[in-house]
Design an enzyme around this catalytic site. Structure first.
Site, PDB file in Angstrom:
ATOM      1  N   ASN A  96       5.576   6.772   2.301  1.00  0.00           N
ATOM      2  CA  ASN A  96       4.108   7.047   1.964  1.00  0.00           C
ATOM      3  C   ASN A  96       3.762   7.907   2.688  1.00  0.00           C
ATOM      4  O   ASN A  96       2.556   8.410   1.429  1.00  0.00           O
ATOM      5  CB  ASN A  96       3.746   5.939   1.538  1.00  0.00           C
ATOM      6  CG  ASN A  96       4.590   4.662   0.952  1.00  0.00           C
ATOM      7  OD1 ASN A  96       4.603   5.164   0.087  1.00  0.00           O
ATOM      8  ND2 ASN A  96       4.939   3.471   1.578  1.00  0.00           N
ATOM      9  N   GLY A 134       4.272   2.242   9.113  1.00  0.00           N
ATOM     10  CA  GLY A 134       4.562   2.995   8.575  1.00  0.00           C
ATOM     11  C   GLY A 134       5.800   3.075   7.353  1.00  0.00           C
ATOM     12  O   GLY A 134       7.010   2.923   8.150  1.00  0.00           O
ATOM     13  N   GLU A 135       6.211   3.601   6.242  1.00  0.00           N
ATOM     14  CA  GLU A 135       7.142   4.206   6.516  1.00  0.00           C
ATOM     15  C   GLU A 135       6.986   5.482   5.425  1.00  0.00           C
ATOM     16  O   GLU A 135       6.445   6.367   5.187  1.00  0.00           O
ATOM     17  CB  GLU A 135       7.832   3.621   4.278  1.00  0.00           C
ATOM     18  CG  GLU A 135       7.893   2.785   5.147  1.00  0.00           C
ATOM     19  CD  GLU A 135       7.178   1.675   4.702  1.00  0.00           C
ATOM     20  OE1 GLU A 135       6.021   1.769   3.986  1.00  0.00           O
ATOM     21  OE2 GLU A 135       7.048   0.312   4.901  1.00  0.00           O
ATOM     22  N   ASP A 163       0.755  -0.690  -0.082  1.00  0.00           N
ATOM     23  CA  ASP A 163      -0.248   0.108   0.362  1.00  0.00           C
ATOM     24  C   ASP A 163       1.044   1.316  -0.333  1.00  0.00           C
ATOM     25  O   ASP A 163       1.373   2.159   0.904  1.00  0.00           O
ATOM     26  CB  ASP A 163      -0.559   0.001   1.193  1.00  0.00           C
ATOM     27  CG  ASP A 163      -1.937   1.337   1.620  1.00  0.00           C
ATOM     28  OD1 ASP A 163      -1.728   1.905   0.081  1.00  0.00           O
ATOM     29  OD2 ASP A 163      -2.798   1.134   1.720  1.00  0.00           O
ATOM     30  N   HIS A 164       0.862   1.988  -1.267  1.00  0.00           N
ATOM     31  CA  HIS A 164       2.522   3.125  -0.945  1.00  0.00           C
ATOM     32  C   HIS A 164       2.165   4.583  -2.144  1.00  0.00           C
ATOM     33  O   HIS A 164       0.647   3.577  -2.909  1.00  0.00           O
ATOM     34  CB  HIS A 164       3.013   2.279  -2.019  1.00  0.00           C
ATOM     35  CG  HIS A 164       4.125   1.571  -1.194  1.00  0.00           C
ATOM     36  ND1 HIS A 164       6.138   2.004  -0.554  1.00  0.00           N
ATOM     37  CD2 HIS A 164       4.509   0.618  -0.291  1.00  0.00           C
ATOM     38  CE1 HIS A 164       6.562   1.295  -0.255  1.00  0.00           C
ATOM     39  NE2 HIS A 164       5.447   0.661   0.059  1.00  0.00           N
ATOM     40  N   SER A 192       8.987  -5.922  14.919  1.00  0.00           N
ATOM     41  CA  SER A 192      10.023  -6.036  14.653  1.00  0.00           C
ATOM     42  C   SER A 192      10.817  -6.227  15.771  1.00  0.00           C
ATOM     43  O   SER A 192      11.614  -6.628  16.301  1.00  0.00           O
ATOM     44  CB  SER A 192      10.498  -5.354  13.919  1.00  0.00           C
ATOM     45  OG  SER A 192      10.531  -3.280  14.943  1.00  0.00           O
ATOM     46  N   GLY A 193      10.074  -6.172  17.514  1.00  0.00           N
ATOM     47  CA  GLY A 193      11.405  -6.345  18.478  1.00  0.00           C
ATOM     48  C   GLY A 193      10.197  -6.866  19.513  1.00  0.00           C
ATOM     49  O   GLY A 193       9.000  -7.066  19.484  1.00  0.00           O
TER      50      GLY A 193
END
Length: 328
Positions: free
Chosen positions: A110, A106-107, A37-38, A173-174
């Site tokens: 985007n 998210g990133e 989803d970008h 992630s952790g």
């Protein structure tokens, strides 16, 4: 039994092509399909970024059996969580109960497009936690008013609810994110074959009395081609962004930033981390790291739009056969 999926990579293909690939992947026997989803591709060479939700709506109508998933949607900045809840409920109706909502923090690539400040990773996880709570509330079909630390919802209600509730899968992630999301999400999404992460997730859910049938969903890029050199070249051109790792990938805001950050990544560097070429056994070996780590669902990314049709016609079915035989 390990399930194998196909990735609808919105960064490298247009919407009509993605629907065509989705139909082909279902026909070939893939168990599920995930969609990125970008708003932007990672690198300009990829050249695409159609809206994932519109595309998935078309895929839901063009397919019959294959399960669908966002991999992943960020319901915090570019989308308000109330909007994501409505999109997910509608897509579940269109898909006749085949959809899972995959979410993540998210990133910048985007999310920066709406002009808001990019938060720190801890704040992003806190925002995602609150967003999932809001989405869960709206999935009840009740009228929701919410005033939290990050979001407000004013007298919102979903008027079209699916018969099959939407499951939520969260990217973690952790240890901190496992503790945060294991009680909130139904399934785990992870990008590396980390057995300790999987064990921690199941342990955290068991400790809170949650069901033990949580799925663990991973993804791995491959670049099949009858010509290995062509595969390496394509993987380097389109997927060298992968070399930076997620700590870097989450924070860079533009394709130019990714191009600069990866300018010294060589083709051999990419080929050492992504199986390239015609050797299906080499692909199976790379994918096996995921089921050995406890992943129940593994989605393949065939790198590049060029050659996608040929991969589906020539390699996908024998590769699935080899993967299922090896994972049995």
């Amino acid at each position: 039994m390990t399930r194998f999926g196909y990735t609808l990579m919105t960064e490298q293909s247009g919407p009509k092509q993605l629907v065509e690939y989705a139909v082909s992947a279902e026909r070939l026997g893939f168990d599920f399909e995930v969609s990125s989803d970008h708003y932007s591709p990672w690198l300009a060479a990829q050249g695409h970024a159609p809206n994932a939700w519109t595309t998935l709506g078309a895929v839901a109508q063009a397919t019959e059996r294959v399960e669908l998933m966002t991999y992943v949607t960020c319901p915090t900045i570019r989308y308000h969580p109330a909007v994501v809840a409505q999109q997910a409920a509608t897509l579940q109706i269109l898909a006749d109960g085949r959809f899972t909502l995959g979410v993540g923090s998210g990133e910048n690539l985007n999310e920066h497009v709406v002009g808001q400040r990019w938060p720190t990773v801890l704040r992003r996880q806190d925002m995602l936690r609150e967003a999932v709570q809001i989405i869960r509330e709206l999935f009840t079909g009740e009228l929701v008013d919410w005033k939290g630390e990050y979001f407000e919802v004013d007298s919102a209600r979903l008027w079209d609810l699916p018969d099959v509730p939407v499951a939520i899968a969260a990217a973690v992630s952790g240890e901190r994110s496992v503790e945060t999301f294991s009680p909130l999400a139904d399934h785990l999404i992870a990008v590396e074959p980390d057995a300790d992460l999987v064990k921690g997730w199941h342990g955290a859910r068991k400790a809170t009395g949650l069901p033990g049938d949580s799925r663990v969903i991973g993804q791995i890029p491959i670049c099949w081609d009858t010509d290995r050199d062509a595969a390496v070249t394509r993987a380097h051109e389109q997927f060298r962004w992968f070399a930076g790792g997620w700590n870097v990938n989450a924070d860079l805001p533009t394709t130019a930033g990714f191009a600069g950050a990866t300018q010294f990544v060589k083709p051999d560097d990419v080929a050492s981390s992504i199986p390239c070429g015609p050797d299906l056994d080499a692909i199976v070996e790379a994918v096996s790291e995921y089921w050995k780590a406890g992943f129940t669902d593994i989605a393949l990314v065939q790198v590049g739009d060029e050659g996608q049709d040929r991969f589906l016609k020539e390699a996908a079915q024998p590769l699935l056969e080899k993967l299922r035989a090896a994972a049995a």
